[in-house]
Design a protein around this motif. Structure first.
Motif, PDB file in Angstrom:
ATOM      1  N   GLY A  42      -5.535  10.496   6.562  1.00 50.49           N
ATOM      2  CA  GLY A  42      -6.022  10.612   5.188  1.00 50.49           C
ATOM      3  C   GLY A  42      -4.906  10.502   4.166  1.00 50.49           C
ATOM      4  O   GLY A  42      -5.053   9.840   3.131  1.00 50.49           O
ATOM      5  N   ALA A  43      -3.774  11.142   4.465  1.00 50.27           N
ATOM      6  CA  ALA A  43      -2.632  11.087   3.550  1.00 50.27           C
ATOM      7  C   ALA A  43      -2.112   9.657   3.433  1.00 50.27           C
ATOM      8  O   ALA A  43      -1.769   9.200   2.340  1.00 50.27           O
ATOM      9  CB  ALA A  43      -1.532  12.028   4.014  1.00 50.27           C
ATOM     10  N   GLN A  44      -2.073   8.946   4.548  1.00 48.50           N
ATOM     11  CA  GLN A  44      -1.605   7.562   4.510  1.00 48.50           C
ATOM     12  C   GLN A  44      -2.608   6.655   3.793  1.00 48.50           C
ATOM     13  O   GLN A  44      -2.213   5.756   3.066  1.00 48.50           O
ATOM     14  CB  GLN A  44      -1.324   7.056   5.921  1.00 48.50           C
ATOM     15  N   GLN A  45      -3.893   6.904   3.979  1.00 48.14           N
ATOM     16  CA  GLN A  45      -4.908   6.104   3.281  1.00 48.14           C
ATOM     17  C   GLN A  45      -4.861   6.344   1.775  1.00 48.14           C
ATOM     18  O   GLN A  45      -5.019   5.416   0.995  1.00 48.14           O
ATOM     19  CB  GLN A  45      -6.306   6.431   3.811  1.00 48.14           C
ATOM     20  N   ASP A  46      -4.653   7.605   1.379  1.00 44.10           N
ATOM     21  CA  ASP A  46      -4.605   7.938  -0.045  1.00 44.10           C
ATOM     22  C   ASP A  46      -3.324   7.460  -0.721  1.00 44.10           C
ATOM     23  O   ASP A  46      -3.285   7.330  -1.944  1.00 44.10           O
ATOM     24  CB  ASP A  46      -4.752   9.446  -0.255  1.00 44.10           C
ATOM     25  N   ASN A  47      -2.281   7.249   0.065  1.00 41.31           N
ATOM     26  CA  ASN A  47      -0.976   6.861  -0.483  1.00 41.31           C
ATOM     27  C   ASN A  47      -0.393   5.712   0.335  1.00 41.31           C
ATOM     28  O   ASN A  47       0.679   5.853   0.932  1.00 41.31           O
ATOM     29  CB  ASN A  47      -0.017   8.063  -0.438  1.00 41.31           C
ATOM     30  N   PRO A  48      -1.067   4.553   0.365  1.00 48.67           N
ATOM     31  CA  PRO A  48      -0.653   3.471   1.270  1.00 48.67           C
ATOM     32  C   PRO A  48       0.769   2.957   1.026  1.00 48.67           C
ATOM     33  O   PRO A  48       1.421   2.516   1.957  1.00 48.67           O
ATOM     34  CB  PRO A  48      -1.690   2.374   1.045  1.00 48.67           C
ATOM     35  N   GLN A  49       1.238   3.029  -0.187  1.00 48.09           N
ATOM     36  CA  GLN A  49       2.597   2.562  -0.494  1.00 48.09           C
ATOM     37  C   GLN A  49       3.555   3.726  -0.699  1.00 48.09           C
ATOM     38  O   GLN A  49       4.686   3.520  -1.120  1.00 48.09           O
ATOM     39  CB  GLN A  49       2.579   1.670  -1.742  1.00 48.09           C
ATOM     40  N   GLY A  50       3.082   4.931  -0.423  1.00 43.24           N
ATOM     41  CA  GLY A  50       3.873   6.122  -0.701  1.00 43.24           C
ATOM     42  C   GLY A  50       5.022   6.317   0.272  1.00 43.24           C
ATOM     43  O   GLY A  50       4.934   5.948   1.434  1.00 43.24           O
ATOM     44  N   PRO A  51       6.104   6.924  -0.216  1.00 45.69           N
ATOM     45  CA  PRO A  51       7.227   7.242   0.673  1.00 45.69           C
ATOM     46  C   PRO A  51       6.848   8.383   1.619  1.00 45.69           C
ATOM     47  O   PRO A  51       5.876   9.114   1.387  1.00 45.69           O
ATOM     48  CB  PRO A  51       8.334   7.683  -0.293  1.00 45.69           C
ATOM     49  N   LEU A  52       7.622   8.551   2.668  1.00 44.89           N
ATOM     50  CA  LEU A  52       7.364   9.574   3.669  1.00 44.89           C
ATOM     51  C   LEU A  52       7.253  10.967   3.054  1.00 44.89           C
ATOM     52  O   LEU A  52       6.404  11.766   3.451  1.00 44.89           O
ATOM     53  CB  LEU A  52       8.472   9.557   4.734  1.00 44.89           C
ATOM     54  N   GLN A  53       8.075  11.269   2.066  1.00 40.42           N
ATOM     55  CA  GLN A  53       8.047  12.585   1.435  1.00 40.42           C
ATOM     56  C   GLN A  53       6.694  12.853   0.774  1.00 40.42           C
ATOM     57  O   GLN A  53       6.174  13.967   0.842  1.00 40.42           O
ATOM     58  CB  GLN A  53       9.171  12.736   0.390  1.00 40.42           C
ATOM     59  N   ILE A  55       3.808  11.494   1.660  1.00 39.05           N
ATOM     60  CA  ILE A  55       2.858  11.669   2.766  1.00 39.05           C
ATOM     61  C   ILE A  55       2.984  13.085   3.324  1.00 39.05           C
ATOM     62  O   ILE A  55       1.981  13.756   3.579  1.00 39.05           O
ATOM     63  CB  ILE A  55       3.111  10.625   3.881  1.00 39.05           C
ATOM     64  N   THR A  56       4.207  13.557   3.480  1.00 38.41           N
ATOM     65  CA  THR A  56       4.452  14.905   4.008  1.00 38.41           C
ATOM     66  C   THR A  56       3.830  15.967   3.112  1.00 38.41           C
ATOM     67  O   THR A  56       3.149  16.873   3.592  1.00 38.41           O
ATOM     68  CB  THR A  56       5.966  15.158   4.160  1.00 38.41           C
ATOM     69  N   VAL A  57       4.053  15.869   1.807  1.00 42.08           N
ATOM     70  CA  VAL A  57       3.481  16.848   0.873  1.00 42.08           C
ATOM     71  C   VAL A  57       1.960  16.791   0.924  1.00 42.08           C
ATOM     72  O   VAL A  57       1.292  17.832   0.932  1.00 42.08           O
ATOM     73  CB  VAL A  57       4.011  16.612  -0.566  1.00 42.08           C
ATOM     74  N   ASP A  58       1.393  15.591   1.003  1.00 38.18           N
ATOM     75  CA  ASP A  58      -0.060  15.458   1.055  1.00 38.18           C
ATOM     76  C   ASP A  58      -0.617  16.054   2.346  1.00 38.18           C
ATOM     77  O   ASP A  58      -1.664  16.707   2.336  1.00 38.18           O
ATOM     78  CB  ASP A  58      -0.471  13.991   0.900  1.00 38.18           C
ATOM     79  N   VAL A  59       0.073  15.867   3.454  1.00 33.49           N
ATOM     80  CA  VAL A  59      -0.373  16.461   4.724  1.00 33.49           C
ATOM     81  C   VAL A  59      -0.339  17.986   4.621  1.00 33.49           C
ATOM     82  O   VAL A  59      -1.301  18.665   5.011  1.00 33.49           O
ATOM     83  CB  VAL A  59       0.483  15.962   5.912  1.00 33.49           C
ATOM     84  N   PHE A  60       0.736  18.541   4.084  1.00 34.42           N
ATOM     85  CA  PHE A  60       0.805  20.000   3.922  1.00 34.42           C
ATOM     86  C   PHE A  60      -0.306  20.501   3.001  1.00 34.42           C
ATOM     87  O   PHE A  60      -0.900  21.538   3.247  1.00 34.42           O
ATOM     88  CB  PHE A  60       2.170  20.454   3.398  1.00 34.42           C
TER      89      PHE A  60
END
Length: 126
Positions: A42-53, A55-60
Protein backbone atom coordinates in the motif's frame (compact mmCIF):
# COMPACT_ATOMS: atom_id res chain seq x y z
CA UNK A 1 -6.96 2.38 24.71
CA UNK A 2 -8.68 -0.79 23.54
CA UNK A 3 -6.69 -2.78 21.00
CA UNK A 4 -8.56 -4.98 18.54
CA UNK A 5 -8.29 -8.69 19.57
CA UNK A 6 -6.79 -9.31 16.15
CA UNK A 7 -3.55 -7.77 17.43
CA UNK A 8 -3.29 -9.63 20.79
CA UNK A 9 0.39 -10.36 21.34
CA UNK A 10 1.29 -8.66 18.07
CA UNK A 11 1.95 -5.13 19.28
CA UNK A 12 4.71 -3.16 20.89
CA UNK A 13 4.05 -0.02 22.93
CA UNK A 14 6.43 2.69 23.98
CA UNK A 15 7.14 6.39 24.32
CA UNK A 16 8.60 8.70 21.73
CA UNK A 17 11.37 11.00 22.95
CA UNK A 18 9.97 14.18 21.40
CA UNK A 19 6.51 13.19 20.24
CA UNK A 20 4.29 14.38 17.42
CA UNK A 21 2.83 17.86 17.82
CA UNK A 22 -0.91 17.82 17.10
CA UNK A 23 -3.83 19.98 18.28
CA UNK A 24 -1.72 21.99 20.69
CA UNK A 25 0.22 19.21 22.42
CA UNK A 26 2.91 16.59 21.89
CA UNK A 27 1.74 13.00 21.66
CA UNK A 28 4.36 10.49 22.77
CA UNK A 29 2.80 7.14 23.70
CA UNK A 30 2.41 4.75 20.81
CA UNK A 31 1.28 1.25 19.98
CA UNK A 32 2.75 -0.34 16.88
CA UNK A 33 1.36 -3.56 15.41
CA UNK A 34 3.23 -6.12 13.35
CA UNK A 35 3.69 -5.21 9.72
CA UNK A 36 1.38 -6.92 7.28
CA UNK A 37 2.17 -7.65 3.62
CA UNK A 38 -0.32 -5.01 2.55
CA UNK A 39 1.44 -2.27 4.51
CA UNK A 40 4.48 -2.18 2.24
CA UNK A 41 2.44 -2.78 -0.91
CA UNK A 42 0.00 0.00 0.00
CA UNK A 43 2.80 2.41 0.86
CA UNK A 44 4.50 1.71 -2.46
CA UNK A 45 1.23 2.10 -4.39
CA UNK A 46 0.48 5.41 -2.66
CA UNK A 47 4.01 6.71 -3.26
CA UNK A 48 5.20 5.07 -6.51
CA UNK A 49 8.03 7.57 -7.05
CA UNK A 50 8.72 8.09 -3.36
CA UNK A 51 12.12 7.57 -1.76
CA UNK A 52 12.65 4.71 0.68
CA UNK A 53 12.36 7.06 3.67
CA UNK A 54 8.86 8.13 2.58
CA UNK A 55 7.81 4.50 2.13
CA UNK A 56 9.20 3.70 5.59
CA UNK A 57 7.25 6.51 7.27
CA UNK A 58 4.08 5.47 5.43
CA UNK A 59 4.52 1.84 6.52
CA UNK A 60 4.97 2.92 10.15
CA UNK A 61 1.87 5.11 9.87
CA UNK A 62 -0.08 2.05 8.75
CA UNK A 63 1.31 0.00 11.66
CA UNK A 64 0.48 2.61 14.31
CA UNK A 65 -2.65 1.56 16.19
CA UNK A 66 -2.33 4.59 18.45
CA UNK A 67 -0.19 7.68 18.83
CA UNK A 68 -1.15 9.62 21.93
CA UNK A 69 -4.65 11.01 21.56
CA UNK A 70 -4.38 11.68 17.83
CA UNK A 71 -7.56 10.43 16.13
CA UNK A 72 -6.89 7.69 13.57
CA UNK A 73 -8.27 9.84 10.74
CA UNK A 74 -5.78 12.60 11.60
CA UNK A 75 -2.76 10.29 11.79
CA UNK A 76 -1.50 10.85 8.26
CA UNK A 77 1.82 10.27 6.58
CA UNK A 78 2.04 14.04 6.02
CA UNK A 79 1.63 14.69 9.76
CA UNK A 80 4.42 12.22 10.55
CA UNK A 81 6.67 13.71 7.87
CA UNK A 82 6.13 17.19 9.30
CA UNK A 83 6.24 16.40 13.03
CA UNK A 84 8.15 13.14 13.64
CA UNK A 85 11.81 13.65 14.54
CA UNK A 86 14.55 11.35 13.26
CA UNK A 87 15.08 10.22 16.87
CA UNK A 88 11.43 9.22 17.19
CA UNK A 89 11.50 7.52 13.79
CA UNK A 90 14.41 5.42 15.06
CA UNK A 91 12.36 4.52 18.17
CA UNK A 92 9.54 3.26 15.95
CA UNK A 93 12.12 1.27 14.01
CA UNK A 94 13.38 -0.35 17.23
CA UNK A 95 9.81 -1.22 18.24
CA UNK A 96 9.34 -2.83 14.82
CA UNK A 97 12.54 -4.86 15.36
CA UNK A 98 11.22 -6.04 18.75
CA UNK A 99 8.06 -7.23 17.03
CA UNK A 100 10.09 -9.14 14.45
CA UNK A 101 12.03 -10.89 17.24
CA UNK A 102 8.78 -11.77 19.03
CA UNK A 103 7.52 -13.47 15.89
CA UNK A 104 10.75 -15.22 14.94
CA UNK A 105 10.60 -19.00 15.22
CA UNK A 106 12.75 -20.31 18.09
CA UNK A 107 15.22 -21.87 15.64
CA UNK A 108 15.81 -18.46 14.05
CA UNK A 109 16.80 -16.86 17.36
CA UNK A 110 20.59 -16.98 17.63
CA UNK A 111 22.06 -18.46 20.77
CA UNK A 112 25.16 -16.95 22.29
CA UNK A 113 28.08 -19.02 23.46
CA UNK A 114 27.12 -22.05 21.36
CA UNK A 115 30.24 -23.49 19.70
CA UNK A 116 28.26 -24.41 16.58
CA UNK A 117 27.63 -20.72 15.90
CA UNK A 118 31.32 -20.20 15.15
CA UNK A 119 32.28 -21.75 11.81
CA UNK A 120 35.94 -22.13 12.79
CA UNK A 121 35.28 -23.43 16.31
CA UNK A 122 36.67 -26.93 15.60
CA UNK A 123 39.92 -25.65 14.12
CA UNK A 124 40.31 -22.94 16.73
CA UNK A 125 40.31 -25.52 19.50
CA UNK A 126 42.86 -27.77 17.78
Amino acid sequence: MTVDKRWDGLTESGELAVGVYFAGSRHKSFTLRVPMAGDLVGAQQDNPQGPLQLITVDVFRRQLLALGDIPAASLTTELLLDELTETDLALLGRADEVLEKKLAPPSAVPTTGDVSNTPLSDTAIA
